[in-house]
Design a protein around this motif. Structure first.
Motif, PDB file in Angstrom:
ATOM      1  N   ASN A 203     -20.615 -43.740  39.038  1.00  0.00           N
ATOM      2  CA  ASN A 203     -20.386 -42.798  38.154  1.00  0.00           C
ATOM      3  C   ASN A 203     -19.243 -41.976  38.675  1.00  0.00           C
ATOM      4  OD1 ASN A 203     -22.508 -43.106  36.380  1.00  0.00           O
ATOM      5  ND2 ASN A 203     -23.714 -42.265  37.758  1.00  0.00           N
ATOM      6  N   LYS A 212     -18.535 -49.445  39.306  1.00  0.00           N
ATOM      7  CA  LYS A 212     -18.040 -48.724  38.036  1.00  0.00           C
ATOM      8  C   LYS A 212     -17.924 -49.729  36.999  1.00  0.00           C
ATOM      9  CE  LYS A 212     -14.906 -45.240  36.353  1.00  0.00           C
ATOM     10  NZ  LYS A 212     -13.803 -44.361  36.604  1.00  0.00           N
ATOM     11  N   LYS A 215     -21.552 -51.284  35.714  1.00  0.00           N
ATOM     12  CA  LYS A 215     -22.204 -50.155  34.626  1.00  0.00           C
ATOM     13  C   LYS A 215     -21.369 -50.258  33.565  1.00  0.00           C
ATOM     14  CE  LYS A 215     -23.689 -45.472  34.309  1.00  0.00           C
ATOM     15  NZ  LYS A 215     -23.916 -44.081  34.683  1.00  0.00           N
ATOM     16  N   GLN A 216     -20.091 -50.298  33.582  1.00  0.00           N
ATOM     17  CA  GLN A 216     -19.513 -50.096  32.150  1.00  0.00           C
ATOM     18  C   GLN A 216     -19.641 -51.272  31.319  1.00  0.00           C
ATOM     19  OE1 GLN A 216     -15.438 -49.177  33.675  1.00  0.00           O
ATOM     20  NE2 GLN A 216     -15.603 -46.932  33.021  1.00  0.00           N
ATOM     21  N   MET A 218     -22.089 -53.385  31.601  1.00  0.00           N
ATOM     22  CA  MET A 218     -23.708 -53.372  31.091  1.00  0.00           C
ATOM     23  C   MET A 218     -23.875 -52.564  30.005  1.00  0.00           C
ATOM     24  SD  MET A 218     -25.379 -53.649  34.961  1.00  0.00           S
ATOM     25  CE  MET A 218     -27.402 -53.441  34.021  1.00  0.00           C
ATOM     26  N   ASN A 219     -22.956 -51.482  29.954  1.00  0.00           N
ATOM     27  CA  ASN A 219     -23.105 -50.572  28.689  1.00  0.00           C
ATOM     28  C   ASN A 219     -22.247 -50.921  27.409  1.00  0.00           C
ATOM     29  OD1 ASN A 219     -25.273 -49.082  29.965  1.00  0.00           O
ATOM     30  ND2 ASN A 219     -23.931 -47.900  30.722  1.00  0.00           N
ATOM     31  N   ASP A 220     -21.664 -52.058  27.632  1.00  0.00           N
ATOM     32  CA  ASP A 220     -20.791 -52.635  26.516  1.00  0.00           C
ATOM     33  C   ASP A 220     -19.514 -51.539  26.277  1.00  0.00           C
ATOM     34  OD1 ASP A 220     -22.026 -55.066  26.072  1.00  0.00           O
ATOM     35  OD2 ASP A 220     -23.363 -53.604  24.774  1.00  0.00           O
ATOM     36  N   GLN A 221     -19.023 -50.835  27.342  1.00  0.00           N
ATOM     37  CA  GLN A 221     -17.793 -50.094  27.462  1.00  0.00           C
ATOM     38  C   GLN A 221     -16.781 -51.068  27.944  1.00  0.00           C
ATOM     39  OE1 GLN A 221     -19.147 -47.072  30.034  1.00  0.00           O
ATOM     40  NE2 GLN A 221     -20.321 -45.866  28.259  1.00  0.00           N
ATOM     41  N   LYS A 283     -20.549 -60.985  29.268  1.00  0.00           N
ATOM     42  CA  LYS A 283     -19.840 -60.033  28.280  1.00  0.00           C
ATOM     43  C   LYS A 283     -18.410 -60.623  28.079  1.00  0.00           C
ATOM     44  CE  LYS A 283     -23.080 -56.718  28.712  1.00  0.00           C
ATOM     45  NZ  LYS A 283     -23.746 -56.369  27.559  1.00  0.00           N
ATOM     46  N   TYR A 330     -27.836 -53.824  40.423  1.00  0.00           N
ATOM     47  CA  TYR A 330     -27.509 -52.922  39.461  1.00  0.00           C
ATOM     48  C   TYR A 330     -28.469 -53.365  38.045  1.00  0.00           C
ATOM     49  CZ  TYR A 330     -24.244 -50.358  42.176  1.00  0.00           C
ATOM     50  OH  TYR A 330     -23.701 -49.809  43.240  1.00  0.00           O
ATOM     51  N   LYS A 331     -28.309 -54.664  37.824  1.00  0.00           N
ATOM     52  CA  LYS A 331     -29.372 -54.940  36.939  1.00  0.00           C
ATOM     53  C   LYS A 331     -30.601 -54.330  36.936  1.00  0.00           C
ATOM     54  CE  LYS A 331     -27.081 -59.774  35.368  1.00  0.00           C
ATOM     55  NZ  LYS A 331     -27.463 -60.896  35.627  1.00  0.00           N
ATOM     56  N   LEU A 334     -30.206 -49.993  36.888  1.00  0.00           N
ATOM     57  CA  LEU A 334     -29.433 -49.460  35.802  1.00  0.00           C
ATOM     58  C   LEU A 334     -30.129 -49.422  34.472  1.00  0.00           C
ATOM     59  CD1 LEU A 334     -25.511 -50.012  36.511  1.00  0.00           C
ATOM     60  CD2 LEU A 334     -26.972 -47.977  37.181  1.00  0.00           C
TER      61      LEU A 334
END
Length: 334
Positions: A203, A212, A215-216, A218-221, A283, A330-331, A334
């Motif tokens: 974060n 970073k 995480k992004q 995994m959140n489709d960012q 992704k 992280y899987k 998060l």
């Protein structure tokens, strides 16, 4: 993923043994590297004292150790010499990780970085000297190479620092040299190269790139790469860093007063790492691109022969294996 790789040996730290009553102090023990060091030492059955003020470390990183009778926590600031003296009392080995990281943040707040990273580290060395600590191992950084253009990066061939953060780490190394020479405190600087792994904070604006991006994605960012993505890094899995710290605690006094590259001795391009993460996470997201960050070094690749010869260091994990383990962690978290 195309990679520019060097050789590595599988030695690790599992074979590193100390006296059963050995006491370790880990400063910054609630941070990413510090908490992993605490965990490794506790698993080996040693007594661990953790010093942290939670300015960047997280309580949840050390919560799992609270019930361990070998674990002691001291909430305190390395800018307070009295705290450092109390923390070092009865300690055999200091693993000094406490510092403020981030090159961009140091450019914004140079005075705070001087106060924490230089004065705080000097307090710790002085406390260790007065309290009779056997070995003082401290975190330095690959950023000390600054504008020196040659690859691989080799000890004794440093350039001018490009950020206040880099300058603080260079100052730490000079103090380490003096404390070994003038006061007979065995100090060992470890120049970490882009450490990554479990517990690393994904974060914030200055978060390390691997957690970073994970995480992004995994959140489709859509992640942003600063620069063109063609910069290369010698990414170093956390277990290699743990091994280096423990090896340094057993190094001879002849190796003291110097700083050593701690890395894999390889490099990977950031854009290749990004697409490897996309494949691993299933992704299909193209990255954005932003301006290069001030103070960043374009290419990073370590010569680890000095650490291998003087400390007995050899990385147990290459980048690909470390990355797979990090993604799995992280899987789950998060």
């Amino acid at each position: 993923m195309e990679a520019l790789r060097g050789e590595y040996l599988t030695m690790g730290y599992k074979d590193v043994v100390f006296d059963r009553d050995a006491v370790f102090l880990v400063t910054g023990g609630a941070g990413f590297i510090g908490a992993n060091l605490c965990e490794a030492l506790l698993k080996k059955g040693y007594r661990v004292r953790c010093l942290d003020n939670f300015s960047s470390g997280k309580p949840e990183n050390i919560t799992p150790f609270a019930g361990n009778p070998n674990f002691t926590f001291i909430k305190g600031d390395i800018r307070d010499l009295d705290v450092c003296m109390r923390a070092c009392a009865g300690v055999d080995y200091v693993l000094h990780q406490a510092a403020w990281g981030s090159v961009p943040k140091s450019i914004e707040m140079p005075l705070l970085y001087e106060e924490i990273n230089i004065r705080g580290t000097l307090n710790m060395m002085e406390a260790a000297r007065r309290q009779g600590v056997r070995k003082f191992v401290y975190a330095s950084s690959s950023s000390v190479y600054g504008d020196e253009p040659n690859l691989p990066k080799r000890e004794g061939r440093e350039g001018r620092p490009l950020s206040p953060y880099a300058l603080t780490k260079r100052a730490n190394e000079e103090y380490g040299r003096l404390y070994s020479k003038l006061y007979n405190l065995d100090t060992y600087g470890l120049r970490y190269f882009n450490v990554f792994g479990p517990r690393q904070d994904p974060n914030g604006a200055y978060a390390a790139v691997i957690p970073k991006f994970i995480k992004q994605l995994m959140n489709d960012q859509r992640p942003t790469i600063y620069g063109d993505g063609k910069q290369s890094r010698d990414f170093t899995y956390i277990d290699n860093v743990i091994g280096a710290n423990l090896k340094a605690c057993q190094a001879p006094s002849a190796a003291a007063g110097m700083a050593y590259n701690i890395a894999c001795g390889a490099r990977d391009y950031l854009i290749d790492i990004y697409y490897a993460l996309c494949r691993a996470l299933g992704k299909d997201i193209e990255p954005g691109f932003g301006p290069e960050r001030k103070g960043d070094i374009k290419h990073s690749h370590a010569d680890i022969s000095m650490a291998r010869g003087m400390l007995g260091y050899a990385p147990d994990y290459d980048f690909a294996r470390g990355l797979a383990l990090t993604i799995d962690w992280y899987k789950e978290k998060l």
